[in-house]
Design a protein around this motif. Structure first.
Motif, PDB file in Angstrom:
ATOM      1  N   MET A   1       0.847  -1.206   0.000  1.00 51.27           N
ATOM      2  CA  MET A   1       0.000   0.000   0.000  1.00 51.27           C
ATOM      3  C   MET A   1       0.881   1.254   0.000  1.00 51.27           C
ATOM      4  N   THR A   2       0.519   2.215  -0.833  1.00 51.27           N
ATOM      5  CA  THR A   2       1.250   3.475  -0.886  1.00 51.27           C
ATOM      6  C   THR A   2       1.002   4.274   0.387  1.00 51.27           C
ATOM      7  N   THR A   3       2.076   4.833   0.944  1.00 53.74           N
ATOM      8  CA  THR A   3       1.961   5.645   2.152  1.00 53.74           C
ATOM      9  C   THR A   3       2.775   6.919   1.963  1.00 53.74           C
ATOM     10  N   ILE A   4       2.488   7.915   2.788  1.00 55.10           N
ATOM     11  CA  ILE A   4       3.262   9.143   2.771  1.00 55.10           C
ATOM     12  C   ILE A   4       4.469   8.970   3.683  1.00 55.10           C
ATOM     13  N   GLU A   5       5.609   9.445   3.245  1.00 53.40           N
ATOM     14  CA  GLU A   5       6.854   9.281   3.994  1.00 53.40           C
ATOM     15  C   GLU A   5       6.816  10.107   5.281  1.00 53.40           C
ATOM     16  N   PRO A   6       7.007   9.455   6.455  1.00 52.16           N
ATOM     17  CA  PRO A   6       6.987  10.215   7.716  1.00 52.16           C
ATOM     18  C   PRO A   6       8.017  11.337   7.747  1.00 52.16           C
ATOM     19  N   GLY A   7       9.181  11.108   7.132  1.00 51.27           N
ATOM     20  CA  GLY A   7      10.210  12.143   7.126  1.00 51.27           C
ATOM     21  C   GLY A   7       9.768  13.400   6.418  1.00 51.27           C
ATOM     22  N   LEU A   8       8.895  13.261   5.425  1.00 46.01           N
ATOM     23  CA  LEU A   8       8.399  14.425   4.700  1.00 46.01           C
ATOM     24  C   LEU A   8       7.516  15.274   5.600  1.00 46.01           C
ATOM     25  N   ILE A   9       6.712  14.615   6.422  1.00 41.99           N
ATOM     26  CA  ILE A   9       5.862  15.341   7.363  1.00 41.99           C
ATOM     27  C   ILE A   9       6.718  16.085   8.376  1.00 41.99           C
ATOM     28  N   ARG A  10       7.767  15.416   8.861  1.00 34.90           N
ATOM     29  CA  ARG A  10       8.646  16.063   9.834  1.00 34.90           C
ATOM     30  C   ARG A  10       9.336  17.281   9.220  1.00 34.90           C
ATOM     31  N   ARG A  11       9.751  17.170   7.974  1.00 35.53           N
ATOM     32  CA  ARG A  11      10.396  18.300   7.308  1.00 35.53           C
ATOM     33  C   ARG A  11       9.438  19.478   7.178  1.00 35.53           C
ATOM     34  N   TRP A  12       8.182  19.183   6.810  1.00 38.20           N
ATOM     35  CA  TRP A  12       7.194  20.264   6.735  1.00 38.20           C
ATOM     36  C   TRP A  12       6.996  20.895   8.108  1.00 38.20           C
ATOM     37  N   LEU A  13       6.884  20.078   9.133  1.00 40.05           N
ATOM     38  CA  LEU A  13       6.615  20.592  10.472  1.00 40.05           C
ATOM     39  C   LEU A  13       7.766  21.447  10.986  1.00 40.05           C
ATOM     40  N   ASP A  14       9.003  21.045  10.697  1.00 37.23           N
ATOM     41  CA  ASP A  14      10.153  21.850  11.109  1.00 37.23           C
ATOM     42  C   ASP A  14      10.069  23.256  10.519  1.00 37.23           C
ATOM     43  N   GLY A  15       9.688  23.345   9.256  1.00 33.71           N
ATOM     44  CA  GLY A  15       9.580  24.657   8.617  1.00 33.71           C
ATOM     45  C   GLY A  15       8.350  25.423   9.043  1.00 33.71           C
ATOM     46  N   TRP A  16       7.259  24.708   9.297  1.00 28.04           N
ATOM     47  CA  TRP A  16       6.012  25.364   9.714  1.00 28.04           C
ATOM     48  C   TRP A  16       6.191  26.063  11.052  1.00 28.04           C
ATOM     49  N   THR A  17       6.880  25.424  11.985  1.00 25.03           N
ATOM     50  CA  THR A  17       7.098  26.055  13.286  1.00 25.03           C
ATOM     51  C   THR A  17       7.960  27.306  13.142  1.00 25.03           C
ATOM     52  N   VAL A  18       8.899  27.288  12.198  1.00 24.62           N
ATOM     53  CA  VAL A  18       9.716  28.480  11.940  1.00 24.62           C
ATOM     54  C   VAL A  18       8.861  29.574  11.306  1.00 24.62           C
ATOM     55  N   ALA A  19       8.057  29.204  10.320  1.00 27.00           N
ATOM     56  CA  ALA A  19       7.221  30.192   9.633  1.00 27.00           C
ATOM     57  C   ALA A  19       6.221  30.849  10.573  1.00 27.00           C
ATOM     58  N   ARG A  20       5.718  30.083  11.538  1.00 23.91           N
ATOM     59  CA  ARG A  20       4.735  30.608  12.486  1.00 23.91           C
ATOM     60  C   ARG A  20       5.385  31.281  13.696  1.00 23.91           C
ATOM     61  N   SER A  21       6.724  31.266  13.743  1.00 28.96           N
ATOM     62  CA  SER A  21       7.463  31.853  14.876  1.00 28.96           C
ATOM     63  C   SER A  21       6.989  31.263  16.191  1.00 28.96           C
ATOM     64  N   LEU A  22       6.816  29.939  16.214  1.00 28.51           N
ATOM     65  CA  LEU A  22       6.408  29.259  17.434  1.00 28.51           C
ATOM     66  C   LEU A  22       7.597  29.163  18.379  1.00 28.51           C
ATOM     67  N   PRO A  23       7.362  28.872  19.663  1.00 33.57           N
ATOM     68  CA  PRO A  23       8.454  28.858  20.641  1.00 33.57           C
ATOM     69  C   PRO A  23       9.643  28.032  20.178  1.00 33.57           C
ATOM     70  N   GLU A  24      10.845  28.595  20.330  1.00 33.91           N
ATOM     71  CA  GLU A  24      12.042  27.936  19.836  1.00 33.91           C
ATOM     72  C   GLU A  24      12.559  26.849  20.772  1.00 33.91           C
ATOM     73  N   ALA A  25      12.163  26.880  22.033  1.00 33.38           N
ATOM     74  CA  ALA A  25      12.630  25.873  22.985  1.00 33.38           C
ATOM     75  C   ALA A  25      11.877  24.567  22.738  1.00 33.38           C
ATOM     76  N   GLU A  26      12.538  23.658  22.021  1.00 36.46           N
ATOM     77  CA  GLU A  26      11.956  22.375  21.674  1.00 36.46           C
ATOM     78  C   GLU A  26      10.540  22.530  21.118  1.00 36.46           C
ATOM     79  N   PRO A  27      10.378  23.247  19.977  1.00 38.42           N
ATOM     80  CA  PRO A  27       9.046  23.493  19.443  1.00 38.42           C
ATOM     81  C   PRO A  27       8.337  22.223  18.994  1.00 38.42           C
ATOM     82  N   VAL A  28       9.092  21.186  18.612  1.00 38.37           N
ATOM     83  CA  VAL A  28       8.507  19.929  18.173  1.00 38.37           C
ATOM     84  C   VAL A  28       9.118  18.810  18.992  1.00 38.37           C
ATOM     85  N   GLU A  29       8.279  17.978  19.574  1.00 39.56           N
ATOM     86  CA  GLU A  29       8.778  16.894  20.404  1.00 39.56           C
ATOM     87  C   GLU A  29       7.965  15.640  20.136  1.00 39.56           C
ATOM     88  N   PRO A  30       8.532  14.455  20.390  1.00 41.84           N
ATOM     89  CA  PRO A  30       7.785  13.214  20.185  1.00 41.84           C
ATOM     90  C   PRO A  30       6.530  13.176  21.037  1.00 41.84           C
TER      91      PRO A  30
END
Length: 229
Positions: A1-30
């Motif tokens: 079954m075709t799936t979306i690559e988890p790494g692609l989602i993480r890459r988007w999220l890393d940039g989204w938090t920067v674009a939104r100027s979200l808190p820099e102290a560990e803005p994304v965590e497991p």
């Protein structure tokens, strides 16, 4: 079954938090089966992002259950190629579906079409570190359209692309995206990533962006207090 690559989602999220100027102290965590980001927005305090919705469907059920019992107002974002199945899971957990038809999209920015704003609109480009904001102003100096892009490594994440109602259907969205792509490429980015709303996906498709997955967004109970049982 075709799936979306988890790494692609993480890459988007890393940039989204920067674009939104979200808190820099560990803005994304497991967060169990996904990733968690502090949003600090009224009615959207925390957002959890599913990483393996299609390859491990049970992970969505676990995330949805955690969101449903969270003490903060928490949203769940799920990129998926199995939209109906995911919708059933989040509904069964008692979450409220906010969006069921947004699109996760990508493009090669080096091939992005170029469009200049037509008169009388003038373009303003402001770059602060990795974040660039493009604004188009009308003759009175009012903002008619705007957009943001954040460059993280070789990726550029576009966000908050907006055209004021009185200025729509004049090619301003194309002009904003063109300026954002041009700036991102000059900073070394090659791959563009974004999540498109229903209104925006026609524009992005016309500009050569490709659909990678659907995106469902749901939220947990509103009004839960820290002392709630």
């Amino acid at each position: 079954m075709t799936t979306i690559e988890p790494g692609l989602i993480r890459r988007w999220l890393d940039g989204w938090t920067v674009a939104r100027s979200l808190p820099e102290a560990e803005p994304v965590e497991p967060a169990g089966d996904g990733l968690r980001s502090e949003c600090d927005q009224p009615g959207r305090e925390v957002e959890v992002f599913a990483l393996r919705a299609d390859e491990e469907p049970e992970s969505v059920a676990r995330l949805a259950a955690a969101v449903a019992t969270a003490r903060q107002v928490t949203w769940l974002t799920v990129p998926t190629l199995r939209r109906d199945a995911v919708e059933a899971v989040v509904g069964a957990a008692g979450l409220e579906l906010v969006q069921r038809s947004e699109w996760f999209m990508t493009t090669d920015l080096t091939e992005h079409p170029r469009h200049a704003p037509a008169a009388p609109y003038e373009r303003e480009v402001r770059t602060d570190g990795p974040v660039t904001v493009v604004s188009l102003h009308d003759r009175a100096g009012e903002v008619a359209a705007r957009g943001t892009i954040a460059v993280v490594g070789g990726d550029a994440i576009a966000d908050r692309i907006e055209t004021e109602a009185a200025h729509r259907r004049r090619g301003l969205g194309r002009a904003v995206m063109s300026a954002l792509a041009e700036t991102a490429v000059s900073q070394g980015a090659r791959t563009g990533l974004l999540i498109a709303s229903q209104e925006g996906r026609r524009l992005y498709s016309a500009l050569g962006w490709h659909h990678k997955a659907d995106v469902l967004i749901a939220r947990g109970p509103v009004g839960r207090s820290p002392d709630a049982g």
